[in-house]
Structures are given as C-alpha cells and as structure tokens.
Design a protein around this motif. Structure first.
Motif, PDB file in Angstrom:
ATOM      1  N   UNK A  84       0.848  -1.187   0.000  1.00 43.60           N
ATOM      2  CA  UNK A  84       0.000   0.000   0.000  1.00 43.60           C
ATOM      3  C   UNK A  84       0.887   1.242   0.000  1.00 43.60           C
ATOM      4  N   UNK A  85       0.328   2.323  -0.491  1.00 42.06           N
ATOM      5  CA  UNK A  85       1.007   3.612  -0.454  1.00 42.06           C
ATOM      6  C   UNK A  85      -0.042   4.683  -0.229  1.00 42.06           C
ATOM      7  N   UNK A  86       0.415   5.838   0.235  1.00 39.83           N
ATOM      8  CA  UNK A  86      -0.490   6.923   0.594  1.00 39.83           C
ATOM      9  C   UNK A  86      -0.985   7.711  -0.598  1.00 39.83           C
ATOM     10  N   UNK A  87      -2.245   8.093  -0.538  1.00 40.35           N
ATOM     11  CA  UNK A  87      -2.816   9.024  -1.495  1.00 40.35           C
ATOM     12  C   UNK A  87      -3.631  10.055  -0.720  1.00 40.35           C
ATOM     13  N   UNK A  88      -3.793  11.209  -1.320  1.00 38.81           N
ATOM     14  CA  UNK A  88      -4.702  12.225  -0.811  1.00 38.81           C
ATOM     15  C   UNK A  88      -5.845  12.303  -1.808  1.00 38.81           C
ATOM     16  N   UNK A  89      -7.057  12.357  -1.304  1.00 35.64           N
ATOM     17  CA  UNK A  89      -8.192  12.437  -2.216  1.00 35.64           C
ATOM     18  C   UNK A  89      -9.143  13.536  -1.815  1.00 35.64           C
ATOM     19  N   UNK A  90     -10.001  13.879  -2.773  1.00 31.55           N
ATOM     20  CA  UNK A  90     -11.031  14.893  -2.582  1.00 31.55           C
ATOM     21  C   UNK A  90     -12.277  14.176  -2.083  1.00 31.55           C
ATOM     22  N   UNK A  91     -12.704  14.371  -0.830  1.00 34.85           N
ATOM     23  CA  UNK A  91     -13.866  13.655  -0.294  1.00 34.85           C
ATOM     24  C   UNK A  91     -15.151  13.898  -1.089  1.00 34.85           C
ATOM     25  N   UNK A  92     -15.284  15.055  -1.729  1.00 31.45           N
ATOM     26  CA  UNK A  92     -16.494  15.327  -2.503  1.00 31.45           C
ATOM     27  C   UNK A  92     -16.410  14.758  -3.919  1.00 31.45           C
ATOM     28  N   UNK A  93     -15.222  14.396  -4.384  1.00 32.35           N
ATOM     29  CA  UNK A  93     -15.016  13.773  -5.697  1.00 32.35           C
ATOM     30  C   UNK A  93     -13.834  12.829  -5.562  1.00 32.35           C
ATOM     31  N   UNK A  94     -14.047  11.632  -4.985  1.00 34.73           N
ATOM     32  CA  UNK A  94     -12.933  10.746  -4.639  1.00 34.73           C
ATOM     33  C   UNK A  94     -12.138  10.209  -5.829  1.00 34.73           C
ATOM     34  N   UNK A  95     -12.606  10.428  -7.048  1.00 34.76           N
ATOM     35  CA  UNK A  95     -11.792  10.037  -8.207  1.00 34.76           C
ATOM     36  C   UNK A  95     -10.566  10.928  -8.314  1.00 34.76           C
ATOM     37  N   UNK A  96     -10.628  12.139  -7.810  1.00 35.99           N
ATOM     38  CA  UNK A  96      -9.480  13.054  -7.830  1.00 35.99           C
ATOM     39  C   UNK A  96      -8.569  12.701  -6.654  1.00 35.99           C
ATOM     40  N   UNK A  97      -7.339  12.363  -6.974  1.00 36.25           N
ATOM     41  CA  UNK A  97      -6.396  11.950  -5.939  1.00 36.25           C
ATOM     42  C   UNK A  97      -4.969  12.240  -6.385  1.00 36.25           C
ATOM     43  N   UNK A  98      -4.044  12.119  -5.440  1.00 43.77           N
ATOM     44  CA  UNK A  98      -2.628  12.316  -5.725  1.00 43.77           C
ATOM     45  C   UNK A  98      -1.818  11.435  -4.798  1.00 43.77           C
ATOM     46  N   UNK A  99      -0.737  10.911  -5.310  1.00 48.26           N
ATOM     47  CA  UNK A  99       0.194  10.105  -4.530  1.00 48.26           C
ATOM     48  C   UNK A  99       0.901  11.019  -3.533  1.00 48.26           C
ATOM     49  N   UNK A 100       1.115  10.573  -2.310  1.00 49.72           N
ATOM     50  CA  UNK A 100       1.801  11.399  -1.319  1.00 49.72           C
ATOM     51  C   UNK A 100       2.799  10.568  -0.524  1.00 49.72           C
ATOM     52  N   UNK A 101       3.882  11.202  -0.123  1.00 46.40           N
ATOM     53  CA  UNK A 101       4.867  10.555   0.743  1.00 46.40           C
ATOM     54  C   UNK A 101       4.706  11.022   2.183  1.00 46.40           C
ATOM     55  N   UNK A 102       3.976  12.101   2.381  1.00 45.73           N
ATOM     56  CA  UNK A 102       3.895  12.683   3.725  1.00 45.73           C
ATOM     57  C   UNK A 102       2.448  12.770   4.185  1.00 45.73           C
ATOM     58  N   UNK A 103       1.809  13.856   3.864  1.00 43.95           N
ATOM     59  CA  UNK A 103       0.428  14.049   4.295  1.00 43.95           C
ATOM     60  C   UNK A 103      -0.325  14.822   3.226  1.00 43.95           C
ATOM     61  N   UNK A 104      -1.508  15.273   3.575  1.00 43.72           N
ATOM     62  CA  UNK A 104      -2.341  15.983   2.609  1.00 43.72           C
ATOM     63  C   UNK A 104      -2.312  17.483   2.814  1.00 43.72           C
ATOM     64  N   UNK A 105      -1.359  17.973   3.568  1.00 44.97           N
ATOM     65  CA  UNK A 105      -1.245  19.401   3.781  1.00 44.97           C
ATOM     66  C   UNK A 105      -0.493  20.067   2.646  1.00 44.97           C
ATOM     67  N   UNK A 106      -0.195  21.345   2.803  1.00 41.82           N
ATOM     68  CA  UNK A 106       0.565  22.056   1.769  1.00 41.82           C
ATOM     69  C   UNK A 106       1.903  21.359   1.527  1.00 41.82           C
ATOM     70  N   UNK A 107       2.226  21.151   0.290  1.00 40.48           N
ATOM     71  CA  UNK A 107       3.472  20.482  -0.060  1.00 40.48           C
ATOM     72  C   UNK A 107       3.416  18.979   0.049  1.00 40.48           C
ATOM     73  N   UNK A 108       2.259  18.430   0.407  1.00 41.53           N
ATOM     74  CA  UNK A 108       2.128  16.986   0.534  1.00 41.53           C
ATOM     75  C   UNK A 108       1.975  16.297  -0.803  1.00 41.53           C
ATOM     76  N   UNK A 109       0.780  16.332  -1.387  1.00 38.55           N
ATOM     77  CA  UNK A 109       0.567  15.568  -2.617  1.00 38.55           C
ATOM     78  C   UNK A 109       1.159  16.259  -3.838  1.00 38.55           C
ATOM     79  N   UNK A 110       1.532  15.449  -4.794  1.00 35.99           N
ATOM     80  CA  UNK A 110       2.045  15.936  -6.067  1.00 35.99           C
ATOM     81  C   UNK A 110       1.368  15.159  -7.187  1.00 35.99           C
ATOM     82  N   UNK A 111       1.392  15.681  -8.384  1.00 35.27           N
ATOM     83  CA  UNK A 111       0.954  14.959  -9.568  1.00 35.27           C
ATOM     84  C   UNK A 111      -0.492  14.464  -9.449  1.00 35.27           C
ATOM     85  N   UNK A 112      -1.466  15.359  -9.472  1.00 38.61           N
ATOM     86  CA  UNK A 112      -2.860  14.924  -9.323  1.00 38.61           C
ATOM     87  C   UNK A 112      -3.290  13.993 -10.445  1.00 38.61           C
TER      88      UNK A 112
END
Length: 122
Positions: A84-112
C-alpha cells in the motif's frame, strides 16, 4: 577602458535581472489546484512491473463503497502485490487523488490524477 567598465556593468545588471526573473517564475507559477485533496487514504498495488529503480504499478483504492483504479510509476525497491502507499483524495469527488509521501497538507501531494472505474493495463 570606459567601454569595458560599461560592458561589465551591463553584464552584471543582465545577470541580476535574469536571476530575479527565474526566482519570480519559480515562486509565482500556477500549478494544478490541489486544495480539495484533503483526506489521507491508501491505495493497494494490484500489478507491477519492475523497471530497475522504480516500478510501474496498477493500483486500486476504495472510498465509500466505490472502487477506483490508477496507473503510476513509483520510485523505490520494496513494492510487491498487496503493498500500500499513501494518497490524498477529494472527499467530494474521490476520483481526484494524488500520490503522497507525507500528508495531505501544503506540499504533501504531487501529480494529481483522475481515478478510473475500470482496471487499466500495465
């Protein structure tokens, strides 16, 4: 002699202007809006191809009963099916997501990415 001094001053001024231009470009460029990618979630590796120092993976994640798929190249050397690996997603549109190494704060996810409803090919 005055020509050389003026030429040197002109070169220094041009170099400073270029430096300021590059700094402004780097700090003011607009990237994709990722402000809605606020919820930390995990994705599971379904299939993978070893590329040496990275893997091309097909992954899935489930959110509120819906399953989404994606494909991505991930750097590392310890992935396997079921990892498994971390992703950040949009709760109102869960198809939108980004891979993350840290968290979902500023500077967290990259490459939506946009999640897919069907499993893609490797």
């Amino acid at each position: 002699m005055l020509k050389w001094v003026l030429a040197a001053v002109g070169i220094v001024v041009a170099m400073i202007a270029i430096f300021i231009g590059v700094v402004l470009f780097l700090f003011n460029r607009e990237g994709p809006d990722m402000s809605n990618l606020t919820e930390l979630h995990s994705a599971e590796v379904l299939d993978l191809t070893d590329l040496g120092s990275s893997y091309r993976v097909v992954y899935e994640y489930t959110y509120q009963g819906e399953t989404f798929y994606g494909r991505k190249t991930i750097n590392g050397n310890s992935l396997h099916r079921g990892s498994t690996f971390g992703i950040c997603l949009d709760p109102s549109d869960p198809a939108k997501h980004a891979h993350t190494h840290t968290d979902c704060g500023p500077g967290g996810p990259l490459d939506p990415k946009e999640g897919l409803k069907e499993k893609p090919e490797l």
